[in-house]
Design a protein around this motif. Structure first.
Motif, mmCIF file in Angstrom:
data_model
loop_
_atom_site.group_PDB
_atom_site.id
_atom_site.type_symbol
_atom_site.label_atom_id
_atom_site.label_comp_id
_atom_site.label_asym_id
_atom_site.label_seq_id
_atom_site.Cartn_x
_atom_site.Cartn_y
_atom_site.Cartn_z
ATOM 1 N N UNK A 65 -17.211 2.270 -7.602
ATOM 2 C CA UNK A 65 -16.799 2.764 -6.152
ATOM 3 C C UNK A 65 -17.487 4.253 -6.170
ATOM 4 N N UNK A 66 -17.192 4.934 -6.856
ATOM 5 C CA UNK A 66 -17.587 6.264 -7.060
ATOM 6 C C UNK A 66 -19.361 6.429 -7.104
ATOM 7 N N UNK A 67 -19.695 5.489 -7.978
ATOM 8 C CA UNK A 67 -20.834 5.402 -8.127
ATOM 9 C C UNK A 67 -21.829 5.188 -6.651
ATOM 10 N N UNK A 68 -21.196 3.978 -6.218
ATOM 11 C CA UNK A 68 -21.826 3.344 -5.017
ATOM 12 C C UNK A 68 -21.997 4.564 -3.554
ATOM 13 N N UNK A 69 -20.735 5.260 -3.696
ATOM 14 C CA UNK A 69 -20.548 6.263 -2.732
ATOM 15 C C UNK A 69 -21.657 7.296 -2.642
ATOM 16 N N UNK A 70 -22.523 7.566 -3.795
ATOM 17 C CA UNK A 70 -23.587 8.662 -3.779
ATOM 18 C C UNK A 70 -24.631 8.150 -2.878
ATOM 19 N N UNK A 71 -24.893 7.058 -2.298
ATOM 20 C CA UNK A 71 -25.664 6.754 -1.487
ATOM 21 C C UNK A 71 -25.210 7.063 0.233
#
Length: 190
Positions: free
Chosen positions: A155-161
């Motif tokens: 989820x943290x990785x996906x929130x970068x966008x």
């Protein structure tokens, strides 16, 4: 007011309680003094009609595989018992084991019942307090909270966008979940 029976009911019997009450009302309307022996007979009749064996007003059977109860007569009652089919007898008055009525306990201003919380205007004839909820079982479930950590990483990785506000909001949420998982696993470990 039903009872599953295994014995033959007494279909023919004494008059029901309403018949006795009708004779009492008729005697009271006549306006003459009522002898004590007659009052004693009425008492015994009402006691027997309300608390002794009653004659059923309807006999029913439930055929196997059918969701419906079908009215039967006494002869069919005996045949159904022989064939071990579910049968029941319905009565006018509740049977002695079913009599657990309690009167309302009204608040001082008589607006509602303190036991069942029914309002005074809409209250049922008898008080039926709500039953306490069933306690939930607290046995440990086969779940390890650490299983959620890889999902939080994704989820943290996906929130970068996402936008800055969205990232801050979801970072707060994931940090809160991580802290609660750490506390939970720390408490569970000896």
């Amino acid at each position: 007011m039903s009872k599953d029976c295994n014995t033959a009911p007494s279909v023919e019997g004494m008059p029901v309680a309403s018949d006795t009450l009708r004779t009492m009302r008729d005697a009271a309307r006549a306006g003459y003094p009522i002898p004590a022996h007659l009052v004693g007979e009425w008492f015994r009749a009402l006691r027997d009609q309300l608390f002794a064996d009653q004659r059923p007003v309807r006999l029913e059977q439930n055929d196997p595989g059918s969701p419906y109860w079908i009215q039967i007569d006494e002869r069919q009652w005996h045949h159904a018992l022989r064939r071990r089919i579910n049968v029941r007898a319905l009565y006018l008055h509740p049977l002695p084991g079913e009599r657990r009525r309690q009167n309302h306990k009204w608040s001082p201003d008589r607006t509602h019942c303190t036991a069942c919380n029914d309002p005074f205007e809409w209250a049922e004839p008898y008080c039926v307090p709500p039953q306490p909820p069933e306690p939930m079982s607290t046995k440990p479930q086969p779940f390890n909270p650490r299983w959620v950590l890889p999902i939080l990483d994704r989820l943290e990785l996906a929130m970068r966008r996402e936008s800055k506000q969205e990232r801050e909001k979801w970072n707060r949420e994931t940090n809160l979940i991580r802290r609660s998982i750490e506390e939970n696993t720390r408490e569970a470990q000896p």
